[in-house]
Design a protein around this motif. Sequence first.
Motif, PDB file in Angstrom:
ATOM      1  N   ASP A  17      35.195  29.632  16.708  1.00  0.00           N
ATOM      2  CA  ASP A  17      36.604  29.784  17.069  1.00  0.00           C
ATOM      3  C   ASP A  17      36.818  30.051  18.534  1.00  0.00           C
ATOM      4  O   ASP A  17      37.915  30.347  18.965  1.00  0.00           O
ATOM      5  CB  ASP A  17      37.216  30.948  16.256  1.00  0.00           C
ATOM      6  N   ARG A  18      35.777  29.964  19.362  1.00  0.00           N
ATOM      7  CA  ARG A  18      35.942  30.341  20.759  1.00  0.00           C
ATOM      8  C   ARG A  18      36.886  29.433  21.497  1.00  0.00           C
ATOM      9  O   ARG A  18      37.498  29.829  22.473  1.00  0.00           O
ATOM     10  CB  ARG A  18      34.577  30.358  21.449  1.00  0.00           C
ATOM     11  N   ALA A  19      36.987  28.222  21.059  1.00  0.00           N
ATOM     12  CA  ALA A  19      37.855  27.310  21.795  1.00  0.00           C
ATOM     13  C   ALA A  19      39.298  27.723  21.727  1.00  0.00           C
ATOM     14  O   ALA A  19      40.111  27.377  22.569  1.00  0.00           O
ATOM     15  CB  ALA A  19      37.709  25.887  21.230  1.00  0.00           C
ATOM     16  N   ALA A  20      39.623  28.538  20.738  1.00  0.00           N
ATOM     17  CA  ALA A  20      41.020  28.931  20.568  1.00  0.00           C
ATOM     18  C   ALA A  20      41.394  30.109  21.424  1.00  0.00           C
ATOM     19  O   ALA A  20      42.545  30.481  21.508  1.00  0.00           O
ATOM     20  CB  ALA A  20      41.280  29.274  19.095  1.00  0.00           C
ATOM     21  N   LYS A  21      40.430  30.749  22.072  1.00  0.00           N
ATOM     22  CA  LYS A  21      40.734  31.978  22.807  1.00  0.00           C
ATOM     23  C   LYS A  21      40.278  31.872  24.244  1.00  0.00           C
ATOM     24  O   LYS A  21      39.110  31.673  24.507  1.00  0.00           O
ATOM     25  CB  LYS A  21      40.014  33.165  22.154  1.00  0.00           C
ATOM     26  N   PRO A  22      41.187  31.975  25.197  1.00  0.00           N
ATOM     27  CA  PRO A  22      40.745  31.956  26.593  1.00  0.00           C
ATOM     28  C   PRO A  22      39.987  33.220  26.907  1.00  0.00           C
ATOM     29  O   PRO A  22      40.470  34.307  26.669  1.00  0.00           O
ATOM     30  CB  PRO A  22      42.070  31.897  27.376  1.00  0.00           C
ATOM     31  N   VAL A  23      38.794  33.075  27.416  1.00  0.00           N
ATOM     32  CA  VAL A  23      37.933  34.223  27.662  1.00  0.00           C
ATOM     33  C   VAL A  23      37.671  34.350  29.140  1.00  0.00           C
ATOM     34  O   VAL A  23      37.353  33.391  29.809  1.00  0.00           O
ATOM     35  CB  VAL A  23      36.586  34.070  26.904  1.00  0.00           C
ATOM     36  N   ARG A  24      37.841  35.551  29.661  1.00  0.00           N
ATOM     37  CA  ARG A  24      37.544  35.793  31.076  1.00  0.00           C
ATOM     38  C   ARG A  24      36.059  36.094  31.195  1.00  0.00           C
ATOM     39  O   ARG A  24      35.561  37.075  30.672  1.00  0.00           O
ATOM     40  CB  ARG A  24      38.356  36.985  31.584  1.00  0.00           C
ATOM     41  N   ARG A  25      35.369  35.214  31.880  1.00  0.00           N
ATOM     42  CA  ARG A  25      33.933  35.372  32.045  1.00  0.00           C
ATOM     43  C   ARG A  25      33.623  35.951  33.419  1.00  0.00           C
ATOM     44  O   ARG A  25      34.412  35.877  34.337  1.00  0.00           O
ATOM     45  CB  ARG A  25      33.223  34.021  31.893  1.00  0.00           C
ATOM     46  N   GLY A  26      32.448  36.524  33.561  1.00  0.00           N
ATOM     47  CA  GLY A  26      32.107  37.153  34.828  1.00  0.00           C
ATOM     48  C   GLY A  26      31.290  36.276  35.723  1.00  0.00           C
ATOM     49  O   GLY A  26      30.321  35.677  35.322  1.00  0.00           O
ATOM     50  N   GLY A  27      31.735  36.184  36.967  1.00  0.00           N
ATOM     51  CA  GLY A  27      30.861  35.739  38.021  1.00  0.00           C
ATOM     52  C   GLY A  27      30.541  34.290  38.125  1.00  0.00           C
ATOM     53  O   GLY A  27      29.385  33.928  38.250  1.00  0.00           O
ATOM     54  N   GLY A  28      31.472  33.373  38.093  1.00  0.00           N
ATOM     55  CA  GLY A  28      31.159  31.994  38.421  1.00  0.00           C
ATOM     56  C   GLY A  28      30.909  31.860  39.897  1.00  0.00           C
ATOM     57  O   GLY A  28      31.159  32.757  40.680  1.00  0.00           O
ATOM     58  N   PRO A  29      30.396  30.716  40.317  1.00  0.00           N
ATOM     59  CA  PRO A  29      30.114  30.549  41.733  1.00  0.00           C
ATOM     60  C   PRO A  29      31.342  30.767  42.577  1.00  0.00           C
ATOM     61  O   PRO A  29      32.382  30.202  42.357  1.00  0.00           O
ATOM     62  CB  PRO A  29      29.606  29.094  41.796  1.00  0.00           C
ATOM     63  N   GLY A  30      31.193  31.641  43.550  1.00  0.00           N
ATOM     64  CA  GLY A  30      32.292  31.902  44.464  1.00  0.00           C
ATOM     65  C   GLY A  30      33.377  32.773  43.899  1.00  0.00           C
ATOM     66  O   GLY A  30      34.391  32.992  44.532  1.00  0.00           O
ATOM     67  N   MET A  31      33.168  33.298  42.705  1.00  0.00           N
ATOM     68  CA  MET A  31      34.238  34.072  42.082  1.00  0.00           C
ATOM     69  C   MET A  31      34.491  35.340  42.865  1.00  0.00           C
ATOM     70  O   MET A  31      33.611  36.128  43.118  1.00  0.00           O
ATOM     71  CB  MET A  31      33.854  34.435  40.637  1.00  0.00           C
ATOM     72  N   GLY A  32      35.714  35.564  43.226  1.00  0.00           N
ATOM     73  CA  GLY A  32      36.096  36.795  43.887  1.00  0.00           C
ATOM     74  C   GLY A  32      35.717  36.860  45.343  1.00  0.00           C
ATOM     75  O   GLY A  32      35.903  37.879  45.982  1.00  0.00           O
ATOM     76  N   ILE A  33      35.177  35.792  45.898  1.00  0.00           N
ATOM     77  CA  ILE A  33      34.765  35.857  47.298  1.00  0.00           C
ATOM     78  C   ILE A  33      35.994  35.995  48.177  1.00  0.00           C
ATOM     79  O   ILE A  33      36.948  35.258  48.081  1.00  0.00           O
ATOM     80  CB  ILE A  33      33.985  34.594  47.691  1.00  0.00           C
ATOM     81  N   TYR A 189      39.888  43.188  22.995  1.00  0.00           N
ATOM     82  CA  TYR A 189      39.711  43.728  24.348  1.00  0.00           C
ATOM     83  C   TYR A 189      38.271  43.541  24.810  1.00  0.00           C
ATOM     84  O   TYR A 189      38.009  43.121  25.942  1.00  0.00           O
ATOM     85  CB  TYR A 189      40.068  45.212  24.372  1.00  0.00           C
ATOM     86  N   LEU A 190      37.307  43.860  23.933  1.00  0.00           N
ATOM     87  CA  LEU A 190      35.909  43.687  24.291  1.00  0.00           C
ATOM     88  C   LEU A 190      35.567  42.213  24.475  1.00  0.00           C
ATOM     89  O   LEU A 190      34.747  41.867  25.325  1.00  0.00           O
ATOM     90  CB  LEU A 190      35.017  44.301  23.207  1.00  0.00           C
ATOM     91  N   ASP A 191      36.201  41.346  23.696  1.00  0.00           N
ATOM     92  CA  ASP A 191      35.970  39.919  23.855  1.00  0.00           C
ATOM     93  C   ASP A 191      36.420  39.429  25.228  1.00  0.00           C
ATOM     94  O   ASP A 191      35.859  38.478  25.775  1.00  0.00           O
ATOM     95  CB  ASP A 191      36.738  39.130  22.783  1.00  0.00           C
ATOM     96  N   GLY A 192      37.434  40.055  25.778  1.00  0.00           N
ATOM     97  CA  GLY A 192      37.975  39.620  27.061  1.00  0.00           C
ATOM     98  C   GLY A 192      37.294  40.246  28.248  1.00  0.00           C
ATOM     99  O   GLY A 192      37.697  40.001  29.386  1.00  0.00           O
ATOM    100  N   GLN A 193      36.252  41.071  28.014  1.00  0.00           N
ATOM    101  CA  GLN A 193      35.548  41.729  29.113  1.00  0.00           C
ATOM    102  C   GLN A 193      34.126  41.219  29.205  1.00  0.00           C
ATOM    103  O   GLN A 193      33.379  41.296  28.219  1.00  0.00           O
ATOM    104  CB  GLN A 193      35.517  43.253  28.874  1.00  0.00           C
ATOM    105  N   PRO A 194      33.702  40.696  30.348  1.00  0.00           N
ATOM    106  CA  PRO A 194      32.277  40.386  30.511  1.00  0.00           C
ATOM    107  C   PRO A 194      31.460  41.651  30.286  1.00  0.00           C
ATOM    108  O   PRO A 194      31.788  42.717  30.815  1.00  0.00           O
ATOM    109  CB  PRO A 194      32.172  39.918  31.965  1.00  0.00           C
ATOM    110  N   ARG A 195      30.417  41.547  29.483  1.00  0.00           N
ATOM    111  CA  ARG A 195      29.712  42.748  29.073  1.00  0.00           C
ATOM    112  C   ARG A 195      29.094  43.486  30.250  1.00  0.00           C
ATOM    113  O   ARG A 195      29.112  44.717  30.318  1.00  0.00           O
ATOM    114  CB  ARG A 195      28.620  42.397  28.045  1.00  0.00           C
ATOM    115  N   GLY A 196      28.517  42.731  31.206  1.00  0.00           N
ATOM    116  CA  GLY A 196      27.929  43.394  32.360  1.00  0.00           C
ATOM    117  C   GLY A 196      28.960  44.158  33.173  1.00  0.00           C
ATOM    118  O   GLY A 196      28.688  45.242  33.691  1.00  0.00           O
TER     119      GLY A 196
END
Length: 668
Positions: A17-33, A189-196
């Motif tokens: 079911d992951r396709a149905a939920k937008p998930v914020r993932r941590g740290g793609g290239p250049g993220m937050g630079i 809430y936990l699903d929307g948080q990168p675990r690291g």
Amino acid sequence: MARRKEATPAPAVPAGDRAAKPVRRGGGPGMGIGMAEKSKDFSGSARRLLGRLAPYRLTLGTILVLTIASVTLNVLGPKVLGQAVDKIFAGSVGALLPHGQSKAAVVAALRAHGENTRADMLAGMDVVPGVGINFDTVGRILLTVLALYVCAGVFQVIQARLLNNVVQRSMNTLRKDVEAKINKVPLSYLDGQPRGELLSRVTNDIDNIGQSMQQTLSQLLVNGLTVIGVIVMMFTISWWLTMVAMVAIPVVMVVTGQVMKRSQKLFVAQWGHTGRLNGQIEETFTGHDLVKVFGREREVEAEFDTTNEALADVSWRAQFVSGLVMPIMMFVGNLQYVVVCVLGGLQVANGSMSLGNVTAFVQYSRQFTQPLTQLASMVNLMQSGVASAERVFEVLDAPEQEPEGDAKLPPTRGAVEFDDVGFGYAPDTPLIQELSLRVEPGQTVAIVGPTGAGKTTLVNLLMRFYELDSGRILVDGVDIRTVPRGDLRSRIGMVLQDAWLFHGTIRENIAYGQLNATEDQIRAAARATFVDRFVHSLPEGYDTVIDEEGSGVSAGERQLITIARAFLADPAMLILDEATSSVDTRTEVMLQEAMAALRSDRTSFVIAHRLSTIRDADTILVMEDGRIVEQGDHSELLAAGGAYYRLYMSQFEGAMTEADPNALAPAP
């Protein structure tokens, strides 16, 4: 009950079911630079952080009293020491003057000879002509000063010990609060948080808060009181020299304010990049095998380097900007020191002040600028600690699960009803709509369908991992939203496709399903699920220690252990989510027999992609796009020639074609 696995690199949204939920993932290239988010509320967060010390008011009161006592004794030292300087200087001068004359006569003689400067200086001194240094008096003064400093040091040691105790206990409470909060937030809430990132907040940020408070609270208290005490003592010596020395205060305020304005946002960004870097490292280490398989080492290294460089850059800028305070304040302090020495020397020369008072004032001026400089230098620590506190408070302020109900479930028979259920992981993306289903006690219900159809979501709603958007779910006629979650979940055993194990022995991992189980019960569950078959081949048997990744046993063996855990729990209802996906075909056949016994007289929900494993289910639900499109037993659904027939044929087409070319004839 088998715990839901949380140690996966991706968010915990069901795989289908992951396709149905937008998930914020941590740290793609250049993220937050280049991002430098500002502190949302520095003063408010600082007050809230200090508010967590409220339970220790009595200890804090004792700390305040000890600090006041220590500071008072410390600031009295230079004043008393100045008396010794006066005695030594007066004795030295007195020994050079004619014996038997009065001080007034000597002063008059000097003026008569035109030595007015020497006359003015001598007039301001407590000197007896012809009398040298009284070492007994000087000795008593020095012993008094020594006693003042020793007592001040003792009070400061006790104060530091008490403060350390308060800070560590408050951090211990903060960790407990965060742990309790994580158990109260919804799974979404936990699903929307990168675990690291979440781990970084719980570990690194709380540690940083503790270190910052430990290093700054004592210094803030001591230096703040020292500034007040020193100003009072300086006024007792010379009010106008004090006014000259206090010019440093507005300079400190202006410099500190400008530095804080520029560096606070850098510290917030620094800890944000730290969390993202932790998320990348955790995800990469967890999926290390896949990185190797697909040859993505360079991409992973490039992604790490990008975030690492961003962290290094923002950390350097944060430390550099905040570090400007110390050299600026030292420069201001040195200027003030020179001015006070020059003006004080002139006062001694014209007899307006004694040398001892000037000596004491010079020491006070240094004591005055030193705590101001230390306070300013702690700006970076305070800002870093408050930035971390904001990140932790964001977790504590996260929305919690719906309140627990207080209804009691009757002795569970296992009747389950989905009544017009609607649900979506995102508000604008519904997944399940108007779904209704009734399951009788003791029935085995198999749920099949393509990836993303909502199969795992259905059982997660039954477990109340997520809350419904509409409709209701009844267990034995009781709405599960009116029942405490722990009571509901204690009636349901769950075996997931991802085998979750913790660091411990095989025996302990099996006993997790029933903590008070006897050795005989543990071994019986192991034999029933064929764990006993491979345990005896291990060096330590049931005492073999495995970690959370199951090192030392195969993926199939890990799955068997989780099934044994559910078997031992002996739940009233059972959920099997691809429970045999990691075992070989021969073991799967044996496990089907074991799980058939486990499902006996229990309501069971079986999610399966391999349709051969659910032929004996009482009811098979075929789901597509969150809806039940077909329902019936294996024979009925094959005969219908619909969605189930197509799924079944897609799995067995090759084997059936080779065995019997006529086997693919359309169903009547």
